[in-house]
Design an enzyme around this catalytic site. Structure first.
Site, PDB file in Angstrom:
ATOM      1  CB  ALA A  14      26.849   5.947  14.879  1.00  0.00           C
ATOM      2  CB  SER A  15      32.505   6.854  13.760  1.00  0.00           C
ATOM      3  OG  SER A  15      33.145   5.788  14.434  1.00  0.00           O
ATOM      4  NE  ARG A  16      35.815   3.009  12.505  1.00  0.00           N
ATOM      5  CZ  ARG A  16      36.205   3.630  13.625  1.00  0.00           C
ATOM      6  NH1 ARG A  16      35.884   3.127  14.799  1.00  0.00           N
ATOM      7  NH2 ARG A  16      36.909   4.724  13.580  1.00  0.00           N
ATOM      8  CB  ILE A  18      26.713  -2.723  12.675  1.00  0.00           C
ATOM      9  CG1 ILE A  18      27.154  -4.039  11.996  1.00  0.00           C
ATOM     10  CG2 ILE A  18      25.251  -2.801  13.082  1.00  0.00           C
ATOM     11  CD1 ILE A  18      27.131  -5.252  12.908  1.00  0.00           C
ATOM     12  N   GLY A  19      26.870   0.420  13.164  1.00  0.00           N
ATOM     13  CA  GLY A  19      26.248   1.633  13.689  1.00  0.00           C
ATOM     14  C   GLY A  19      26.012   2.667  12.611  1.00  0.00           C
ATOM     15  CE  LYS A  38      37.427   5.890  23.191  1.00  0.00           C
ATOM     16  NZ  LYS A  38      38.132   4.764  23.851  1.00  0.00           N
ATOM     17  CG  ASP A  70      35.049   6.800  26.870  1.00  0.00           C
ATOM     18  OD1 ASP A  70      34.293   5.814  27.018  1.00  0.00           O
ATOM     19  OD2 ASP A  70      36.252   6.784  27.208  1.00  0.00           O
ATOM     20  CE1 TYR A 164      32.806  -9.108  22.150  1.00  0.00           C
ATOM     21  CE2 TYR A 164      32.416 -11.359  21.420  1.00  0.00           C
ATOM     22  CZ  TYR A 164      32.186  -9.998  21.294  1.00  0.00           C
ATOM     23  OH  TYR A 164      31.329  -9.545  20.321  1.00  0.00           O
ATOM     24  CE  LYS A 168      27.776  -7.624  21.493  1.00  0.00           C
ATOM     25  NZ  LYS A 168      28.143  -6.246  21.164  1.00  0.00           N
TER      26      LYS A 168
END
Length: 273
Positions: A14-16, A18-19, A38, A70, A164, A168
């Site tokens: 959530a630091s950037r 969409i979160g 992180k 993490d 990937y 996902k």
């Protein structure tokens, strides 16, 4: 249900992007937002830290708890959940947003990167759900929302980047399984995915082929997530929602305001169609 006021959201990554956008939308309701990521110190290649995100959440009207985490470390995840519950009196919503991406075929995918994607995306979502479960069981309207696509076995999505896609879709199958297991307990386990590419720092992983002007902003996903999380959890359980569809159900018909550059053609996101 009316808004997320007083609800506690534990959001990974959530630091950037969409979160953070989901956290800011909840903060406008007066929610408590746990920013678990992180990024504890500034990175010249990536904007935002847990601390700058916390400041933004509080400026938007919410209460914030930044935790450097993490999610591959299950003991650290359990400790973070306990810290969040102690601070805010419980946890109402888990948002599995943290994800690792590497869009390459088998020969150009280092095993270190392959392992990272599996550990963060599918395993990380499972670990966080497991650690959050004791608190969610005590919540009035508990949700587990993962940023994951509808399950899709079409080879066209697997051939170009098996590592990937496996990671996902792993999140998607974790969602499918936990919805079947936990839905009868009143916990809504569901997923959300964007119709178009979203302009986030992850675009750098796509190279020069994707330009931000052909994308939408994270706010469209945040608004869709908000609409879902305000619903009764039982109504959402097992759903794989697309942002546009959720907003249409909520009465939104004009999505032009979400475009980075209105009028530009939009690129469809992976795993749809």
């Amino acid at each position: 249900m009316s808004g997320l006021s007083g609800k506690t959201l534990f959001i990974t990554g959530a630091s950037r992007g969409i979160g953070l956008a989901i956290g800011l939308r909840a903060a406008r309701d007066g929610a408590n937002v746990v920013i678990a990521a992180k990024s504890g110190v500034p990175n010249p290649k990536l904007p935002g830290t847990i601390h700058s995100a916390a400041e933004a959440v509080e400026a938007a009207g919410g209460a914030a708890l930044p935790i450097k985490l993490d999610i591959r470390d299950e003991q650290a995840v359990a400790a973070a959940m306990a810290q969040a519950a102690e601070r805010f009196g419980g946890i109402d919503i888990l948002v599995n947003n943290a994800s690792a991406i590497w869009l390459a075929g088998i020969e150009k995918t280092p095993m270190k990167r392959f392992d990272l994607m599996q550990q963060v995306n599918a395993r990380g979502s499972f670990v966080c759900a497991q650690a959050a479960l004791p608190y969610l069981r005590k919540a009035a309207n508990p949700h587990i929302l993962s940023l994951a696509p509808p399950p899709n076995l079409d080879p066209k999505w697997w051939g170009p980047h098996t590592g990937y896609t496996l990671a996902k879709m792993g999140m998607s199958f974790v969602t499918l399984g936990l919805a079947a297991e936990l839905g009868s307990q009143g916990i809504g386990v569901h997923a959300l995915w964007p119709r178009t590419v979203i302009a986030t720092a992850a675009l750098a992983m796509l190279g020069d082929t994707v330009q931000p002007r052909f994308c939408r902003t994270p706010e469209i996903v945040a608004d869709a997530a908000h609409a879902l999380l305000c619903k009764p959890a039982r109504d959402c359980n097992g759903r794989f929602s697309i942002d546009e569809d959720v907003l249409r159900e909520a009465g939104v018909s004009d999505f032009s305001g979400y475009a980075v550059e209105p009028g530009q053609p939009l690129l469809p996101d992976l795993f749809l169609g």
